[in-house]
Design a protein around this motif. Structure first.
Motif, PDB file in Angstrom:
ATOM      1  N   ASP A 199       0.828  -1.208   0.000  1.00  0.00           N
ATOM      2  CA  ASP A 199       0.000   0.000   0.000  1.00  0.00           C
ATOM      3  C   ASP A 199       0.864   1.260   0.000  1.00  0.00           C
ATOM      4  N   ASP A 200       0.336   2.286  -0.592  1.00  0.00           N
ATOM      5  CA  ASP A 200       0.953   3.605  -0.535  1.00  0.00           C
ATOM      6  C   ASP A 200       0.612   4.218   0.825  1.00  0.00           C
ATOM      7  N   LEU A 201       1.632   4.509   1.619  1.00  0.00           N
ATOM      8  CA  LEU A 201       1.413   4.977   2.988  1.00  0.00           C
ATOM      9  C   LEU A 201       1.534   6.488   3.129  1.00  0.00           C
ATOM     10  N   THR A 202       1.325   7.202   2.017  1.00  0.00           N
ATOM     11  CA  THR A 202       1.486   8.660   2.021  1.00  0.00           C
ATOM     12  C   THR A 202       0.642   9.335   3.087  1.00  0.00           C
ATOM     13  N   GLU A 203      -0.542   8.810   3.331  1.00  0.00           N
ATOM     14  CA  GLU A 203      -1.444   9.446   4.301  1.00  0.00           C
ATOM     15  C   GLU A 203      -0.873   9.454   5.714  1.00  0.00           C
ATOM     16  N   TYR A 204       0.121   8.590   5.978  1.00  0.00           N
ATOM     17  CA  TYR A 204       0.699   8.512   7.312  1.00  0.00           C
ATOM     18  C   TYR A 204       1.948   9.382   7.474  1.00  0.00           C
ATOM     19  N   VAL A 205       2.389  10.008   6.389  1.00  0.00           N
ATOM     20  CA  VAL A 205       3.629  10.779   6.423  1.00  0.00           C
ATOM     21  C   VAL A 205       3.387  12.153   7.037  1.00  0.00           C
ATOM     22  N   GLU A 206       4.188  12.493   8.030  1.00  0.00           N
ATOM     23  CA  GLU A 206       4.157  13.820   8.635  1.00  0.00           C
ATOM     24  C   GLU A 206       5.578  14.341   8.723  1.00  0.00           C
ATOM     25  N   ASP A 207       5.832  15.442   8.061  1.00  0.00           N
ATOM     26  CA  ASP A 207       7.169  16.049   8.051  1.00  0.00           C
ATOM     27  C   ASP A 207       8.236  15.046   7.605  1.00  0.00           C
ATOM     28  N   GLU A 237      20.762   5.160   0.777  1.00  0.00           N
ATOM     29  CA  GLU A 237      19.556   4.976  -0.019  1.00  0.00           C
ATOM     30  C   GLU A 237      19.906   4.593  -1.455  1.00  0.00           C
ATOM     31  N   ASP A 238      21.052   5.045  -1.936  1.00  0.00           N
ATOM     32  CA  ASP A 238      21.493   4.660  -3.283  1.00  0.00           C
ATOM     33  C   ASP A 238      21.719   3.154  -3.358  1.00  0.00           C
ATOM     34  N   LYS A 239      22.244   2.555  -2.297  1.00  0.00           N
ATOM     35  CA  LYS A 239      22.455   1.111  -2.279  1.00  0.00           C
ATOM     36  C   LYS A 239      21.111   0.371  -2.265  1.00  0.00           C
ATOM     37  N   ILE A 240      20.129   0.952  -1.606  1.00  0.00           N
ATOM     38  CA  ILE A 240      18.793   0.338  -1.586  1.00  0.00           C
ATOM     39  C   ILE A 240      18.204   0.303  -2.989  1.00  0.00           C
ATOM     40  N   ALA A 241      18.553   1.284  -3.810  1.00  0.00           N
ATOM     41  CA  ALA A 241      18.022   1.371  -5.172  1.00  0.00           C
ATOM     42  C   ALA A 241      18.398   0.158  -6.019  1.00  0.00           C
ATOM     43  N   ASN A 242      19.392  -0.615  -5.593  1.00  0.00           N
ATOM     44  CA  ASN A 242      19.794  -1.808  -6.340  1.00  0.00           C
ATOM     45  C   ASN A 242      18.824  -2.969  -6.153  1.00  0.00           C
ATOM     46  N   VAL A 243      17.890  -2.840  -5.220  1.00  0.00           N
ATOM     47  CA  VAL A 243      16.909  -3.891  -4.969  1.00  0.00           C
ATOM     48  C   VAL A 243      15.686  -3.678  -5.862  1.00  0.00           C
ATOM     49  N   THR A 244      15.294  -4.713  -6.562  1.00  0.00           N
ATOM     50  CA  THR A 244      14.107  -4.660  -7.407  1.00  0.00           C
ATOM     51  C   THR A 244      12.922  -5.261  -6.660  1.00  0.00           C
ATOM     52  N   THR A 245      11.842  -4.514  -6.579  1.00  0.00           N
ATOM     53  CA  THR A 245      10.656  -4.987  -5.874  1.00  0.00           C
ATOM     54  C   THR A 245       9.419  -4.284  -6.422  1.00  0.00           C
ATOM     55  N   PRO A 246       8.274  -4.965  -6.465  1.00  0.00           N
ATOM     56  CA  PRO A 246       7.037  -4.318  -6.912  1.00  0.00           C
ATOM     57  C   PRO A 246       6.358  -3.511  -5.806  1.00  0.00           C
ATOM     58  N   PHE A 247       6.877  -3.605  -4.593  1.00  0.00           N
ATOM     59  CA  PHE A 247       6.218  -2.968  -3.459  1.00  0.00           C
ATOM     60  C   PHE A 247       6.701  -1.530  -3.242  1.00  0.00           C
ATOM     61  N   ASN A 248       5.934  -0.805  -2.462  1.00  0.00           N
ATOM     62  CA  ASN A 248       6.328   0.543  -2.061  1.00  0.00           C
ATOM     63  C   ASN A 248       7.460   0.449  -1.049  1.00  0.00           C
ATOM     64  N   ARG A 249       8.471   1.311  -1.221  1.00  0.00           N
ATOM     65  CA  ARG A 249       9.676   1.252  -0.404  1.00  0.00           C
ATOM     66  C   ARG A 249       9.689   2.327   0.683  1.00  0.00           C
ATOM     67  N   TYR A 250      10.178   1.903   1.835  1.00  0.00           N
ATOM     68  CA  TYR A 250      10.385   2.816   2.955  1.00  0.00           C
ATOM     69  C   TYR A 250      11.671   2.372   3.651  1.00  0.00           C
ATOM     70  N   CYS A 251      12.465   3.326   4.084  1.00  0.00           N
ATOM     71  CA  CYS A 251      13.701   2.941   4.775  1.00  0.00           C
ATOM     72  C   CYS A 251      13.567   3.217   6.261  1.00  0.00           C
ATOM     73  N   GLN A 252      14.427   2.554   7.013  1.00  0.00           N
ATOM     74  CA  GLN A 252      14.385   2.636   8.462  1.00  0.00           C
ATOM     75  C   GLN A 252      15.812   2.571   8.983  1.00  0.00           C
ATOM     76  N   ILE A 253      16.124   3.389   9.965  1.00  0.00           N
ATOM     77  CA  ILE A 253      17.448   3.342  10.583  1.00  0.00           C
ATOM     78  C   ILE A 253      17.539   2.110  11.486  1.00  0.00           C
ATOM     79  N   VAL A 254      18.717   1.511  11.528  1.00  0.00           N
ATOM     80  CA  VAL A 254      18.889   0.237  12.216  1.00  0.00           C
ATOM     81  C   VAL A 254      19.812   0.361  13.420  1.00  0.00           C
ATOM     82  N   ASN A 255      19.399  -0.209  14.531  1.00  0.00           N
ATOM     83  CA  ASN A 255      20.281  -0.516  15.641  1.00  0.00           C
ATOM     84  C   ASN A 255      20.760  -1.948  15.361  1.00  0.00           C
TER      85      ASN A 255
END
Length: 315
Positions: A199-207, A237-255
């Motif tokens: 799903d497109d999660l645009t409605e949940y994006v704030e700032d 994020e440029d490295k993430i661009a090497n992944v091919t997927t039909p889904f909507n992409r979102y990144c997350q910082i990792v511990n």
């Protein structure tokens, strides 16, 4: 307030402990032969990261566990999966509950049990009380987000990622296998993982941020199936661009320490850094061996809130 526990990610139906059972099988195949230190340490490490099922209830100060009576006393029953549980209790006359292994060790110190028996109707392997000293430390399983980064601070951190030194290090083939140096560099870097949603999660994006503190999970972790199930982390994020997927992409910082514990607890095969480009594999055995080092070097409490935040991607 703790924002996440390993036990929250586990469900009885999905618990399998494939890697733990493999270690148990290797031990049984040794017969009367002496078990190698490497195999024994792997077995203990797998137990430390396990989330075994008990017959009965163990929760807080409430203890109601079924036991197996032996000539050496009563042993609590633990199971690697629901198939093993139903072999012992086909009519489900008692309830099944899963707990991290640290809770079972804590119970052992407060009870008269002589230890535990794992998979009573199959392997029947015993963990006697005198092995308690092997379980003095456990991986962190509760991550407190009280003093961690705010949404705004995480967004600033994500937008300022520049992992040039880290990328140079992993691109150099001479550094293969230099795990302590790699983890030291990661500890002073900011790395990402990829979250996907149909799903497109645009409605949940704030700032520029999606906060899941109230909504709960909105996406799933990208898994790279490179000879197993590997969680993927990225240096940009440029490295993430090497992944091919039909889904909507979102990144997350990792511990990374936190992610390692989740991966080991969820019976996955490891981590891959920058799939489809650098392809640096951190196998399960490597993560088991270095998880204590990761907790010291890469467990930044300020990042505990990161698991509740995602960032939209244009790639």
């Amino acid at each position: 307030m703790p924002i996440y526990t390993i036990g929250d990610t586990m469900r009885k139906a999905s618990i399998q402990h494939i890697h733990l059972r493999k270690a148990i099988e290797e031990i049984r195949e040794m017969g009367d032969k002496e078990i190698s230190d490497e195999l024994f340490e792997r077995f203990i490490s797998e137990l430390k990261h396990s989330c075994l099922i008990t017959a009965g209830d163990v929760k807080g100060d409430t203890i109601n566990m079924m036991t197996a009576k032996t000539n050496h006393g009563d042993f609590g029953m633990l199971f690697t999966d629901m198939d093993e549980f139903t072999k012992a209790f086909p009519d489900y006359e008692v309830e099944a509950h899963e707990n991290v292994f640290a809770e079972y060790i804590d119970l052992l110190t407060r009870s008269e049990l002589k230890g535990y028996v794992i998979n009573l109707k199959s392997e029947g392997i015993l963990i006697p009380r005198d092995m308690l000293e092997l379980f003095e430390t456990f991986p962190e399983s509760v991550y407190d987000g009280t003093d961690s980064y705010t949404s705004e601070e995480l967004k600033i951190l994500k937008d300022s990622i520049k992992n040039i030194e880290l990328e140079r290090f992993i691109e150099n083939p001479e550094n293969i296998g230099k795990y302590e140096e790699l983890f030291d560099m990661i500890s002073s870097s900011t790395i990402l993982t990829l979250m996907l949603s149909p799903d497109d999660l645009t409605e949940y994006v704030e700032d520029g941020v999606i906060s899941m503190a109230k909504t709960g999970p909105l996406a799933f972790l990208y898994i790279d199936e490179v000879g197993g199930n590997y969680a993927a982390v990225f240096t940009s994020e440029d490295k993430i661009a090497n992944v091919t997927t039909p889904f909507n992409r979102y990144c997350q910082i990792v511990n990374l320490s936190q992610m390692t514990n989740f991966i080991l607890n969820d019976d996955m095969d490891g981590i891959i850094i920058n799939p489809n480009s650098d392809n640096i594999l951190l196998t399960r055995d490597t993560l088991l061996e270095y998880s204590p080092y990761l907790e010291v070097t890469c467990n930044d409490p300020k990042l505990n809130s990161a698991i509740l935040h995602m960032f939209p991607m244009e790639v």
